[in-house]
Design an enzyme around this catalytic site. Structure first.
Site, PDB file in Angstrom:
ATOM      1  N   ASP A  39       1.949  -0.347  -2.509  1.00 52.14           N
ATOM      2  CA  ASP A  39       2.060   0.635  -3.595  1.00 52.14           C
ATOM      3  C   ASP A  39       1.426   1.961  -3.222  1.00 52.14           C
ATOM      4  OD1 ASP A  39       3.418  -0.801  -5.666  1.00 52.14           O
ATOM      5  OD2 ASP A  39       1.622  -2.040  -5.847  1.00 52.14           O
TER       6      ASP A  39
ATOM      7  N   GLU B 270       4.126   3.729  -7.667  1.00 54.84           N
ATOM      8  CA  GLU B 270       3.324   3.779  -8.895  1.00 54.84           C
ATOM      9  C   GLU B 270       3.972   4.695  -9.932  1.00 54.84           C
ATOM     10  OE1 GLU B 270       1.239   1.690  -9.538  1.00 54.84           O
ATOM     11  OE2 GLU B 270       0.028   1.151  -7.797  1.00 54.84           O
TER      12      GLU B 270
ATOM     13  N   GLY C 229      -4.425  -4.053 -10.036  1.00 49.77           N
ATOM     14  CA  GLY C 229      -3.841  -5.246 -10.656  1.00 49.77           C
ATOM     15  C   GLY C 229      -3.283  -4.889 -12.024  1.00 49.77           C
ATOM     16  N   GLY C 230      -1.979  -5.126 -12.194  1.00 49.80           N
ATOM     17  CA  GLY C 230      -1.300  -4.696 -13.415  1.00 49.80           C
ATOM     18  C   GLY C 230      -1.830  -5.355 -14.679  1.00 49.80           C
TER      19      GLY C 230
ATOM     20  N   ARG D 286      -5.129  -3.950 -15.511  1.00 49.01           N
ATOM     21  CA  ARG D 286      -4.957  -2.564 -15.981  1.00 49.01           C
ATOM     22  C   ARG D 286      -4.567  -2.564 -17.458  1.00 49.01           C
ATOM     23  NH1 ARG D 286      -1.238  -0.402 -12.006  1.00 49.01           N
ATOM     24  NH2 ARG D 286      -3.094  -0.624 -10.722  1.00 49.01           N
TER      25      ARG D 286
ATOM     26  N   THR E 107      -2.517  -5.435  -3.742  1.00 50.73           N
ATOM     27  CA  THR E 107      -3.004  -6.070  -4.960  1.00 50.73           C
ATOM     28  C   THR E 107      -1.869  -6.266  -5.957  1.00 50.73           C
ATOM     29  OG1 THR E 107      -3.674  -3.979  -5.894  1.00 50.73           O
ATOM     30  CG2 THR E 107      -5.354  -5.176  -4.720  1.00 50.73           C
TER      31      THR E 107
ATOM     32  N   SER F  59       1.855  -8.081  -7.198  1.00 49.75           N
ATOM     33  CA  SER F  59       2.173  -9.507  -7.362  1.00 49.75           C
ATOM     34  C   SER F  59       3.331  -9.952  -6.470  1.00 49.75           C
ATOM     35  CB  SER F  59       2.569  -9.786  -8.818  1.00 49.75           C
ATOM     36  OG  SER F  59       1.751  -9.058  -9.697  1.00 49.75           O
TER      37      SER F  59
ATOM     38  N   HIS G  93       2.490  -8.165 -18.983  1.00 51.71           N
ATOM     39  CA  HIS G  93       2.606  -8.050 -17.528  1.00 51.71           C
ATOM     40  C   HIS G  93       3.826  -8.805 -17.014  1.00 51.71           C
ATOM     41  CE1 HIS G  93       1.375  -8.592 -13.222  1.00 51.71           C
ATOM     42  NE2 HIS G  93       1.366  -7.298 -13.384  1.00 51.71           N
TER      43      HIS G  93
ATOM     44  N   ASP H  30      -3.290   4.254   0.874  1.00 46.79           N
ATOM     45  CA  ASP H  30      -3.044   5.523   0.183  1.00 46.79           C
ATOM     46  C   ASP H  30      -4.172   5.939  -0.750  1.00 46.79           C
ATOM     47  OD1 ASP H  30      -2.352   3.412  -1.732  1.00 46.79           O
ATOM     48  OD2 ASP H  30      -1.667   5.071  -2.997  1.00 46.79           O
TER      49      ASP H  30
ATOM     50  N   ASP I 282      -0.750  -1.344   3.153  1.00 44.95           N
ATOM     51  CA  ASP I 282      -0.684  -1.409   1.696  1.00 44.95           C
ATOM     52  C   ASP I 282       0.775  -1.118   1.301  1.00 44.95           C
ATOM     53  OD1 ASP I 282      -1.497  -1.227  -1.090  1.00 44.95           O
ATOM     54  OD2 ASP I 282      -1.299   0.948  -0.844  1.00 44.95           O
TER      55      ASP I 282
HETATM   56  C1  XBP Z   1      -1.600  -1.676  -6.417  1.00 46.23           C
HETATM   57  C2  XBP Z   1      -1.964  -2.245  -7.702  1.00 46.23           C
HETATM   58  C3  XBP Z   1      -0.954  -3.016  -8.447  1.00 46.23           C
HETATM   59  C4  XBP Z   1       0.228  -2.200  -8.943  1.00 46.23           C
HETATM   60  C5  XBP Z   1       0.974  -2.941  -9.991  1.00 46.23           C
HETATM   61  O1  XBP Z   1      -2.786  -1.284  -5.707  1.00 46.23           O
HETATM   62  O2  XBP Z   1      -3.095  -2.122  -8.148  1.00 46.23           O
HETATM   63  O3  XBP Z   1      -1.601  -3.572  -9.550  1.00 46.23           O
HETATM   64  O4  XBP Z   1      -0.230  -0.985  -9.505  1.00 46.23           O
HETATM   65  O5  XBP Z   1       1.391  -4.198  -9.522  1.00 46.23           O
HETATM   66  P1  XBP Z   1      -2.796  -1.228  -4.114  1.00 46.23           P
HETATM   67  P2  XBP Z   1       1.196  -5.527 -10.410  1.00 46.23           P
HETATM   68  O6  XBP Z   1      -1.740  -0.258  -3.708  1.00 46.23           O
HETATM   69  O7  XBP Z   1      -4.176  -0.732  -3.782  1.00 46.23           O
HETATM   70  O8  XBP Z   1      -2.543  -2.610  -3.577  1.00 46.23           O
HETATM   71  O9  XBP Z   1       1.634  -5.187 -11.800  1.00 46.23           O
HETATM   72  O10 XBP Z   1       2.059  -6.567  -9.763  1.00 46.23           O
HETATM   73  O11 XBP Z   1      -0.269  -5.853 -10.355  1.00 46.23           O
HETATM   74 MG    MG Z   2      -1.897   1.579  -2.776  1.00 48.19          MG
END
Ligand code: XBP
Ligand code: MG
Length: 252
Positions: A12, A19, A53-54, A57, A121, A123, A80, A178, A10
């Site tokens: 993020d 984050e 997903g931003g 969210r 998840t 982009s 976004h 994480d 992963d």
């Molecule tokens: C990461 C996410 C992402 C980021 C933001 O989750 O959920 O949406 O927070 O990125 P993980 P975007 O670590 O479980 O993959 O704005 O590009 O979605």
């Molecule tokens: Mg993560």
């Protein structure tokens, strides 16, 4: 015991503490650029992270604020896109770095001939840019991003797709995550899963993870081992032999 052929990471919160110091800051800057009164503080963002997903969210948050569906459909993608542009500027400016111990582990895996992949998840517009900036030269063979799957974590699709592109069965690889959403996704894909928690995820229910640490650790500064359900004997350094002891887990 099967060989460790690949590790699927992963991004993020795992490779990068992105984050708190990246996405949250960029979301707030986008709200400001749109003259909107919303600001996400640390605590609120921690709760919002359960929606992966931003864009989703933002849309969920706007719904909670009473914003109409039509207005959400217009605003969420625009906000976004703005957030993504601001995040890329932050990445290019060097605002984010790999978590301690990440470069050590990736170098070890490369030296050991273990193949590397990413299942996130986030982009594609920023993921590869972030990786090349914070872990330059590391050969990620497969990078699956949130905009390429139909269902984001906790759905297993990102990990299943990474395994398909690696052409490997789940028993030949391990996931490093994480968060609870990430563990559910990895385990549902049949992968063993090591978790390195961060400030946002330390309180998550990680009971289906095989190994849980509070950092990647180094010999001089080992991490705390919070759970070792496969009896790897990990002494606080997430390394290649420890991950190799997790492969071959039966599909969950
Ligand atoms: C990461 C996410 C992402 C980021 C933001 O989750 O959920 O949406 O927070 O990125 P993980 P975007 O670590 O479980 O993959 O704005 O590009 O979605
Ligand atoms: Mg993560």
């Amino acid at each position: 015991m099967a060989d460790l052929e690949a590790v699927v990471f992963d991004v993020d919160g795992t490779l990068v503490d992105s984050e708190r110091f990246g996405h949250r800051v960029a979301f707030n800057a986008a709200f400001e650029a749109f003259d909107l009164p919303y600001r996400w503080d640390d605590d609120e963002y921690g709760r919002l992270l359960h929606t992966t997903g931003g864009e989703r969210r933002i849309a969920g948050y706007l719904a909670d604020q009473g914003v109409t569906a039509d207005e959400r459909d217009r605003l969420a993608p625009a906000l976004h896109a703005c957030k993504t542009k601001l995040l890329v500027e932050m990445i290019d400016g060097g605002a984010l770095g790999a978590r301690p111990g990440v470069v050590r582990l990736l170098d070890e895996l490369v030296a050991g001939g273990v193949r590397l992949a990413v299942a996130t998840t986030g982009s594609r517009a920023w993921v590869e840019r972030l990786l090349s900036r914070v872990v330059p030269g590391i050969p990620f063979e497969v990078v699956v991003t949130g905009d390429e799957v139909t269902a984001r974590k906790p759905d297993p699709e990102a990990f299943t797709e990474a395994l398909a592109r690696l052409d490997l069965p789940p028993a030949a690889a391990v996931a490093v995550e994480d968060s609870a959403e990430g563990v559910h996704s990895a385990v549902a894909a049949g992968l063993a899963c090591a978790v390195v928690v961060n400030g946002y995820t330390a309180g998550h229910d990680l009971s289906s993870a095989d190994l849980v640490l509070d950092g990647f650790g180094d010999v001089e500064r080992p991490a705390a081992v919070l759970a070792d359900r496969r009896a790897t004997g990990c002494a606080g350094v997430l390394d290649c032999p420890t991950l190799a002891r997790l492969v071959g887990r039966e599909a969950g």
